[in-house]
Scaffold this motif. Structure first.
Motif, short mmCIF file in Angstrom:
data_model
loop_
_atom_site.label_atom_id
_atom_site.label_comp_id
_atom_site.label_asym_id
_atom_site.label_seq_id
_atom_site.Cartn_x
_atom_site.Cartn_y
_atom_site.Cartn_z
N SER A 156 11.68 -0.13 10.75
CA SER A 156 10.36 -0.37 10.19
C SER A 156 10.49 -1.16 8.90
N PRO A 157 10.87 -2.45 9.00
CA PRO A 157 11.14 -3.24 7.78
C PRO A 157 9.90 -3.84 7.13
N PHE A 158 8.74 -3.79 7.80
CA PHE A 158 7.56 -4.47 7.28
C PHE A 158 6.85 -3.62 6.23
N ILE A 159 6.24 -4.29 5.29
CA ILE A 159 5.49 -3.65 4.23
C ILE A 159 4.01 -3.70 4.58
N LEU A 160 3.35 -2.56 4.57
CA LEU A 160 1.93 -2.50 4.90
C LEU A 160 1.11 -3.00 3.73
N MET A 161 0.28 -4.01 3.97
CA MET A 161 -0.55 -4.63 2.94
C MET A 161 -2.00 -4.66 3.42
N THR A 217 -5.93 -9.23 8.78
CA THR A 217 -5.60 -10.37 9.64
C THR A 217 -4.70 -10.03 10.81
N GLN A 218 -4.09 -8.82 10.81
CA GLN A 218 -3.13 -8.43 11.83
C GLN A 218 -1.93 -9.37 11.84
N LYS A 219 -1.59 -9.91 10.67
CA LYS A 219 -0.44 -10.80 10.52
C LYS A 219 0.40 -10.29 9.36
N VAL A 220 1.72 -10.40 9.51
CA VAL A 220 2.62 -9.93 8.46
C VAL A 220 3.05 -11.05 7.52
N ALA A 221 2.89 -12.29 7.95
CA ALA A 221 3.28 -13.43 7.11
C ALA A 221 2.22 -13.67 6.03
N VAL A 222 2.67 -14.17 4.89
CA VAL A 222 1.77 -14.51 3.79
C VAL A 222 1.71 -16.02 3.63
N VAL A 223 0.64 -16.50 3.01
CA VAL A 223 0.47 -17.93 2.79
C VAL A 223 1.33 -18.36 1.61
N LEU A 228 0.82 -1.21 0.00
CA LEU A 228 0.00 0.00 0.00
C LEU A 228 0.85 1.26 0.00
N VAL A 229 2.06 1.18 0.53
CA VAL A 229 2.95 2.34 0.63
C VAL A 229 4.31 1.92 0.13
N PRO A 230 5.17 2.88 -0.24
CA PRO A 230 6.53 2.53 -0.65
C PRO A 230 7.29 1.81 0.46
N VAL A 231 8.23 0.98 0.06
CA VAL A 231 9.03 0.23 1.02
C VAL A 231 9.90 1.21 1.80
N SER A 232 9.87 1.12 3.11
CA SER A 232 10.62 2.03 3.96
C SER A 232 12.09 1.62 4.03
#
Length: 277
Positions: free
Chosen positions: A140-145, A151-157, A131-135
């Motif tokens: 703040s290494p996580f990418i907002l999706m 889901t309040q989870k950063v991992a993807v399936v 949703l936003v550029p990679v920081s």
């Protein structure tokens, strides 16, 4: 609308009854909603009539009915798909890819179970977009999706282990789904994701910088209202004759310095006297 996520439901037909069942499934999974926005599709209008909403085009009548449930339904004007905004954009791109895939595969070869699972995979792909550029901040290494907000989870399936290609379309159903998912992911990655970062290039021919031209330098570390100016002492044309780097002589605090900088970090102010002649 708040998370920019999509949810795809597979329905048997485009009538009001199928839409109401899909709406109930969505409510059962996600819980009550505060607002529904849609175009004036016939299945949406028919659903309103099934719910005893006579004046479908009047948002006031729809809202009075749904206000008892804490929900409002907002219809866009007819023939105004551009007012759909974000949801029309995401669904439109997804539909274009799916249409081309179905023309190749053929919907008759897909069972309801395969199609339902495949649509769930497609929703996961779209909701995993950034949703936003990679920081660049290490804290703040996580990418907002959208999936993160849902889901309040950063991992993807992750996909199942193994290789899946077009030959798997004629094998077991779960392998059919993974083959279709790989095809959609390739199209999504190569056709949509590059549009998130526009790449500009020169469309018109521009003259090269020349020795004697007066330029100002762009430097993000300079203080406010500081405009370093200099004169080009030497140019370095490439094989194609384009000048992409230059030597610039600047005078600051009674001292002269020569900097090698790319032309992208310079702004032309005045042409050299020889050029004017």
């Amino acid at each position: 609308m708040g998370t920019r996520a999509i949810h795809i439901e597979v329905i048997e037909s485009m009538d009001s009854s199928s839409f109401l069942n899909a709406l109930r499934r969505f409510f059962s999974i996600g819980g009550p909603v505060k607002q529904i926005r849609s175009d004036c599709g016939t299945n949406f209008i028919g659903a309103c009539r099934e719910l005893k909403m006579e004046a479908v085009q009047s948002n006031k009548e729809v809202q009075e009915y749904l206000n008892h449930k804490g929900c409002t339904w907002v219809f866009n004007p007819p023939h105004s798909s551009h007012m759909g905004g974000s949801w029309e954009r995401m669904i439109g791109i997804t539909r274009c890819i799916l249409d081309s895939m179905m023309l190749k595969v053929g919907s008759s070869k897909l069972t309801h179970e395969v199609l339902t699972t495949f649509m769930a995979e497609v929703s996961a792909f779209v909701n995993a977009r950034p949703l936003v550029p990679v920081s660049t901040d290490p804290d703040s290494p996580f990418i907002l999706m959208p999936a993160t907000l849902l889901t309040q989870k950063v991992a993807v399936v992750l996909p199942p282990q193994g290789e899946f290609d077009d030959k798997d379309l004629f094998k077991r159903q779960w392998r059919q789904v993974q083959s279709l998912a790989n095809t959609f992911w390739h199209r999504w990655r190569t056709e949509y994701l590059p549009t998130l970062q526009s790449r500009r290039k020169w469309q018109t021919e521009k003259p090269n910088l020349k020795e004697g031209d007066i330029v100002t330098l762009k430097d993000s570390q300079l203080k406010r209202n500081d405009w370093p100016m200099g004169i080009i002492m030497k140019t370095f044309p490439g094989r194609d004759g384009k000048v992409r780097k230059v030597d610039v002589k600047t005078a600051r605090e009674a001292s002269c310095n020569i900097f090698l900088c790319p032309v992208s970090e310079t702004v032309l102010l005045l042409l050299s006297p020889e050029t004017d002649k």
